[in-house]
Design a protein around this motif. Structure first.
Motif, PDB file in Angstrom:
ATOM      1  N   ARG A  42     -66.313 -96.566  26.121  1.00  0.00           N
ATOM      2  CA  ARG A  42     -65.603 -96.569  27.406  1.00  0.00           C
ATOM      3  C   ARG A  42     -66.521 -96.131  28.545  1.00  0.00           C
ATOM      4  O   ARG A  42     -66.483 -96.689  29.639  1.00  0.00           O
ATOM      5  CB  ARG A  42     -64.353 -95.698  27.331  1.00  0.00           C
ATOM      6  N   SER A 150     -62.183 -99.793  29.532  1.00  0.00           N
ATOM      7  CA  SER A 150     -61.991-100.449  28.238  1.00  0.00           C
ATOM      8  C   SER A 150     -63.180-100.110  27.339  1.00  0.00           C
ATOM      9  O   SER A 150     -64.277 -99.869  27.829  1.00  0.00           O
ATOM     10  CB  SER A 150     -61.923-101.957  28.470  1.00  0.00           C
ATOM     11  N   PRO A 151     -62.989-100.160  26.010  1.00  0.00           N
ATOM     12  CA  PRO A 151     -64.138 -99.937  25.124  1.00  0.00           C
ATOM     13  C   PRO A 151     -65.000-101.187  24.936  1.00  0.00           C
ATOM     14  O   PRO A 151     -65.969-101.172  24.184  1.00  0.00           O
ATOM     15  CB  PRO A 151     -63.478 -99.513  23.807  1.00  0.00           C
TER      16      PRO A 151
END
Length: 175
Positions: A42, A150-151
Motif C-alpha cells: 500500500r 490499494s495494495p
C-alpha cells in the motif's frame, strides 16, 4: 529457472510460506507477515501516486519503528532508492544528506518534525514531506496515505545490480 536475488525475493518467499506468523511488534502494534507486506504494498502504491519512480530517492528520518521497517521493502520494490538518515543527527546534517542524496520525498518521525520544519526551506528538491506519525500543517499523514492506497502497485523490473539504498555514515569526522 533463475531468480533475481534481492531482499525483495526473500520477502515474497516469507510472505508466501508464513503469512500468518507474527512478523512485526512495535509497542502495541502486532502484524503478521501478510499484514506487514500488505502495508508495504500500500505504501508503494501511495509513493507511486506521489510520482515516485525507479531511481528516485526517498529519505527517512526515524528510529526503529514499523513505518521505518516498511520503507525497506516499499521503496526498493518500486525500484526507488531508500535513504535512511540517522535520527540522532542535527538539522544541518539532515539538510546535507537530504540534498546530497537527491531525495524527492522525506518521511519523518514525530520526534524530528520540529527540526525538519526549521530547515525544510533549505531542501528544495523535496517535493513531499510525510509525517510518519503526528502529522500537522505542511505534512502529509503516513497512516492516512497507507490506509487510502490499494495494495496493487505497478511492479518495475528490478535487477540484482540496481541501487537499493544509500547509507550515510554518522560516526565520521567529515562529509
Amino acid at each position: 529457472m533463475e531468480l533475481t536475488l534481492t531482499p525483495l525475493e526473500f520477502a515474497r518467499r516469507t510472505r508466501r510460506l508464513h503469512p500468518h506468523r507474527e512478523a512485526v511488534v512495535d509497542r502495541e502494534l502486532r502484524l503478521t507477515y501478510e499484514q506487514f507486506f500488505d502495508r508495504c504494498d500500500r505504501w508503494s502504491t501511495a509513493l507511486q501516486g506521489m510520482g515516485v519512480e525507479k531511481g528516485d530517492r526517498v529519505a527517512y528520518i526515524a528510529p526503529n519503528t514499523h513505518a521505518q521497517l516498511e520503507s525497506f521493502y516499499a521503496v526498493p520494490q518500486l525500484g526507488a532508492v531508500l535513504v535512511p538518515v540517522n535520527f540522532r543527527l542535527t538539522a544541518e546534517d539532515f539538510v546535507y544528506i537530504v540534498n546530497h542524496s537527491g531525495a524527492r520525498v522525506l518521511c519523518v518521525h514525530s520526534d524530528q518534525l520540529d527540526a525538519v520544519d526549521g530547515v525544510r526551506d533549505r531542501m528544495p528538491g523535496v517535493e513531499r514531506f510525510v509525517a510518519l506519525e503526528g502529522a500537522r500543517d505542511g505534512w502529509e499523514d503516513y497512516e492516512s496515505l497507507v490506509a487510502a492506497a490499494s495494495p496493487d502497485f505497478e511492479r518495475p523490473e528490478i535487477a540484482e545490480t540496481d541501487l537499493l539504498t544509500i547509507n550515510y555514515t554518522s560516526g565520521t569526522t567529515a562529509r
